[in-house]
Write an enzyme that holds these catalytic residues in place. Sequence first.
Site, PDB file in Angstrom:
ATOM      1  CD  GLU A  70      -1.802  -6.504 -13.689  1.00 56.29           C
ATOM      2  OE1 GLU A  70      -0.877  -5.953 -14.324  1.00 56.29           O
ATOM      3  OE2 GLU A  70      -1.615  -7.081 -12.609  1.00 56.29           O
ATOM      4  CG  HIS A 139      -1.971  -3.865  -3.218  1.00 49.14           C
ATOM      5  ND1 HIS A 139      -0.892  -3.037  -3.028  1.00 49.14           N
ATOM      6  CD2 HIS A 139      -1.598  -4.769  -4.158  1.00 49.14           C
ATOM      7  CE1 HIS A 139       0.112  -3.426  -3.798  1.00 49.14           C
ATOM      8  NE2 HIS A 139      -0.291  -4.477  -4.508  1.00 49.14           N
TER       9      HIS A 139
END
Lengths: 333, 366
Positions: A70, A139
């Site tokens: 990321e 998540h």
Amino acid sequence: MAVISYRKAINQALEQEMARDESVILMGIDVGGGTGGSGDVGSVGGVMGVTKGLYPKFGPDRVIDTPISESAIIGAAAGAAVTGMRPVAELMFVDFIGVCLDQIYNQAAKFRYMFGGKARTPLVIRTMGGAGMRAGAQHSQNLHPILTMIPGLKVVMPSNPYDAKGLLIKAIRDDDPVVFLESKALYDMKGEVPEEAYEIPFGEANILRDGRDATIVAFGAMVPRAMQAADRLAKDGVKVTVLDPRTTSPLDEEAILDSLDETGRLIVVDESPPRCSLAADVAALAVSQAFDALKAPVGMVTCPHTPVPFAPNLEDAYIPSVERIVEAVKNTL
Amino acid sequence: MTIKAIRMPKWGLAMEEGTIIEWLKSIGDDVAEGDDLIDIETTKITNTLQATNSGRLVRILAGEDEVMPVGALIGVLVEGKASEDDIDAFIAASPVAVVEEDEGEETASLALQTVEARGKRINVGLAGSGPAIVLLHGFSGDLNNWMFTIEDLKGVARVIAPDLPGHGASEKAVGDGTLATMAGDVAAVLDDLGVADAVVAGHSLGGAIAMQLALDRPDLVSRLALVCPAGLPGGTLSDEFLSAIVTAEKARDVKKALQLLVRDPDTVSRDMVDGVVRMLRLDGAQAALGLLRERMLEGSDMAALRARLGELPETTLIASHNDAIVGAPDTAALPPGWSVHWLDEAGHLPQLEAASRVGALLRELI
């Protein structure tokens, strides 16, 4: 007018902007999709299928499958943006934003300011948040409060297909970094969406329903729940205004205060823990700017101050429910 | 003795329910066909339901502020004498909701079709059958401006209501934005649909386009109906409205602009504003409207039209002294023979503000 899903509305916005402007590129994990899997390249289009069909149409130079890093995705995208591209970078889950916060708040959000207004950073970070998918504590979060407090970032939380398309097109054409927070719970939501391209300005709330008894301010996936609560309240003769700010930064303070002027009662529904939430932020706005208009304490309907639970029954209880919204409104009456 | 139901009407495609604002008659009042009966609010607009039968109002089944679905029984009229028992039996036997008598047609009340007119994609609303009537909306409007009119006309005519270029779901390109170009596009739509001869009604800018069409293609236009048209002698043109629409950024800007159109600003509902906002936000829409505004303000098209009013076919004019957009035309300067109707209860949008009167006047032309 065509009725399409929230997912398809986002896909359509990306496709139309990529067709219109060659500098618009996509990058992220599996945004091309299918690479190395059983299907053809382009057959998947991201973990939720949002970018499906774009790789075959625009090719590997414009739909870039990245390594699982990321910080590299956002760093590269921020760099591409200052050199004149209009990258739309995807973070699979907003939960992963932690490892690239420096690229976001110290770099992308500061360029315009630190270079005396001469640098433009037309970067869009698409990502998704929210609980309810049985995806566990790492998540399922909504991290918009962390992003909203950063000057130089714009933060968008679309609550329906029409807004998703118009706000994403606006985000891509905007010259500042924008975090576009999609709600996992809304991808299958359907609504009327024009086939043509259109922009929805940032900082303009959408008022979905008018009522004189109270104002419910709700964000993202909480907006449909607030509407359900409003329907239930109407059966008991309680008429509420439902206001969706659409963007948390900039925030349409004027619309919230105008509505509060009419109703005198405010309930904020925010799917995030209560401390430093948008609920706390909007409540502070009301008490500091419209104290005299308030007829009752501001109601805050939020998640508890805990991680998102993995047990399904606890996860369901964690998200603000229609019942809790109804109760919070009644408490102000 | 006859017992008659008063039901929640269906005004326009999207209407599912209505809110009773006010009963204009009381229990025991004699009602004549055509009398104003109830003010009803829909998400689009507030309108007055007129009686379709005569009789004495004996029951009110939905009071003020009550929300009722389309077709629901909301009141009862009696012609002659009826006992309380007869009335109760009628109510008990009455179906919960009836969607008009011509239910079969109702489901397909407005079909949308895309027509390629001189290379432009034009969205056209079609309803009913019979002699053709064409409805042309005004600046920044769309075919939904005629939603009540379409309901009134579809039983007696083939209604053809296009979104003009630059508007609604039609293509945003308006070419040079002249009346001749806009009228040419409308003619191309009618040619494509095989319409050889029609009554053409136009509102505001659509009225000027209707006149231009009648001059350029006299074969197509048998009669004209002009509803608050732009361009007539003695009229004005409010740039306060035009420029507000062209430069509007937020919904509240659009709301202020739309309130100029109507006599009672409360008529402008959130749905009405949202519809216009959504249209203005489409890529190219405000640029197209900007071009049309410039042409209108420049004025030569309208001046040329005024010089040729005598060549127009038989014309019905509907106007209002309370029209803040195009003003009240000087009827003394109009050609002889025009049939002029003042609908002063309305502002610039009589087809919405005084819908049933406009519907009745247009029905007479079929």
